[in-house]
Design a protein around this motif. Structure first.
Motif, PDB file in Angstrom:
ATOM      1  N   ASP A   1      98.649 -16.543 -46.514  1.00 12.55           N
ATOM      2  CA  ASP A   1      97.324 -17.097 -46.796  1.00 12.55           C
ATOM      3  C   ASP A   1      97.007 -18.280 -45.884  1.00 12.55           C
ATOM      4  OD1 ASP A   1      97.087 -15.188 -48.708  1.00 12.55           O
ATOM      5  OD2 ASP A   1      97.259 -16.522 -50.432  1.00 12.55           O
TER       6      ASP A   1
ATOM      7  N   THR B   1      96.433 -17.751 -52.703  1.00 11.38           N
ATOM      8  CA  THR B   1      96.151 -16.925 -53.885  1.00 11.38           C
ATOM      9  C   THR B   1      97.120 -17.193 -55.027  1.00 11.38           C
ATOM     10  OG1 THR B   1      95.335 -15.181 -52.416  1.00 11.38           O
ATOM     11  CG2 THR B   1      95.847 -14.554 -54.687  1.00 11.38           C
TER      12      THR B   1
ATOM     13  N   ARG C   1      96.328 -20.137 -57.137  1.00 15.08           N
ATOM     14  CA  ARG C   1      95.074 -20.096 -57.894  1.00 15.08           C
ATOM     15  C   ARG C   1      95.172 -19.203 -59.126  1.00 15.08           C
ATOM     16  NH1 ARG C   1      91.502 -17.438 -55.117  1.00 15.08           N
ATOM     17  NH2 ARG C   1      92.562 -17.148 -53.121  1.00 15.08           N
ATOM     18  N   ASN C   2      96.238 -18.422 -59.218  1.00 12.17           N
ATOM     19  CA  ASN C   2      96.399 -17.493 -60.343  1.00 12.17           C
ATOM     20  C   ASN C   2      97.701 -17.814 -61.070  1.00 12.17           C
ATOM     21  OD1 ASN C   2      94.086 -15.517 -59.820  1.00 12.17           O
ATOM     22  ND2 ASN C   2      95.131 -15.481 -57.855  1.00 12.17           N
ATOM     23  N   TRP C   3      97.567 -18.390 -62.267  1.00  9.10           N
ATOM     24  CA  TRP C   3      98.752 -18.878 -62.983  1.00  9.10           C
ATOM     25  C   TRP C   3      99.770 -17.788 -63.318  1.00  9.10           C
ATOM     26  CZ3 TRP C   3     100.003 -16.924 -67.703  1.00  9.10           C
ATOM     27  CH2 TRP C   3      98.985 -16.307 -68.435  1.00  9.10           C
TER      28      TRP C   3
ATOM     29  N   HIS D   1      92.441 -20.885 -48.570  1.00  6.89           N
ATOM     30  CA  HIS D   1      92.838 -22.137 -49.222  1.00  6.89           C
ATOM     31  C   HIS D   1      92.070 -22.316 -50.533  1.00  6.89           C
ATOM     32  CE1 HIS D   1      94.939 -23.195 -45.539  1.00  6.89           C
ATOM     33  NE2 HIS D   1      93.816 -23.062 -44.858  1.00  6.89           N
ATOM     34  N   PRO D   2      92.800 -22.690 -51.620  1.00  2.00           N
ATOM     35  CA  PRO D   2      94.260 -22.715 -51.720  1.00  2.00           C
ATOM     36  C   PRO D   2      94.814 -21.299 -51.742  1.00  2.00           C
ATOM     37  CG  PRO D   2      93.293 -23.160 -53.863  1.00  2.00           C
ATOM     38  CD  PRO D   2      92.149 -23.109 -52.883  1.00  2.00           C
TER      39      PRO D   2
END
Length: 206
Positions: A48, A57, A60-62, A54-55
């Motif tokens: 990425d 992936t 951004r996905n817990w 940014h940010p």
């Protein structure tokens, strides 16, 4: 849906690999979690960053972080039992390598990268986490020392690139390319294939 399931299986395998390496290095529980996260997510983060996403992936996905952290904790608690599942972990690791290398290449192509750049980014996506893991443990990365690992990832990435150049459907091409990576990786383990290494200075052929 299938690729997502395979991706999470690969995350679990990579996280377990990193956590086992941390346990063998006698790191504490925090170190085990960090190494598990690094191994599982490092390649995707590098991908990425190279693509300017940014940010990244995975940050951004817990669920990505949660699955990897939970895997690392399970390995920390039950590492003797997990270590006995070496063959299953190797198969899952090969599957993860195939999925990440080919999906990373597809993502790079969709982001507008050239085929050449996309193949290198896809390979990095597959092997990056393991390389960072080894560096944190002060070791020469495994992919630079022995075993057919990076070569398998690059082969799968090139298959995706060729499919893209021929305008073949991306989904089937990605699945076939991932299968190629897994096949090469498992054959290399079964047959004990290794990349050639240079002879020490002054050593002639036997």
């Amino acid at each position: 849906m299938v690729l997502t399931a395979l991706e999470f299986l690969g995350l679990v395998a990579f996280a377990a690999s990193g956590a086992l390496a941390a346990v063998r290095a006698r790191l504490d529980v925090f170190g085990v979690i960090v190494l598990g996260l690094t191994t599982a997510l490092g390649g995707g983060i590098l991908r990425d960053v190279l693509l300017g996403i940014h940010p990244p992936t995975s940050l951004r996905n817990w669920p990505y972080l949660a699955v990897c952290a939970a895997t690392a904790l399970i390995v920390f608690a039950f590492h003797p039992q997990v270590a006995r599942l070496r063959r299953a972990v190797l198969v899952a690791d090969a599957l993860g390598l195939g999925v990440f290398a080919t999906a990373g290449t597809t993502l790079a192509l969709n982001a507008g990268a050239t085929v050449y750049a996309a193949c290198l980014i896809g390979m990095t996506s597959g092997i990056g986490g393991g390389a960072v893991r080894d560096l944190l443990l002060r070791e020469i990365p495994l992919v630079l020392r022995k075993e057919i690992y990076a070569v398998a990832a690059l082969t799968g990435a090139v298959c995706v690139g060729v499919g893209h150049a021929l305008r073949l459907p991306a989904g089937p091409v990605t699945v076939v390319a991932a299968a190629v990576v897994v096949t090469i990786r498992m054959l290399s383990l079964w047959r004990h294939w290794n990349a050639p290494v240079a002879r020490p200075a002054g050593e002639g052929p036997s």
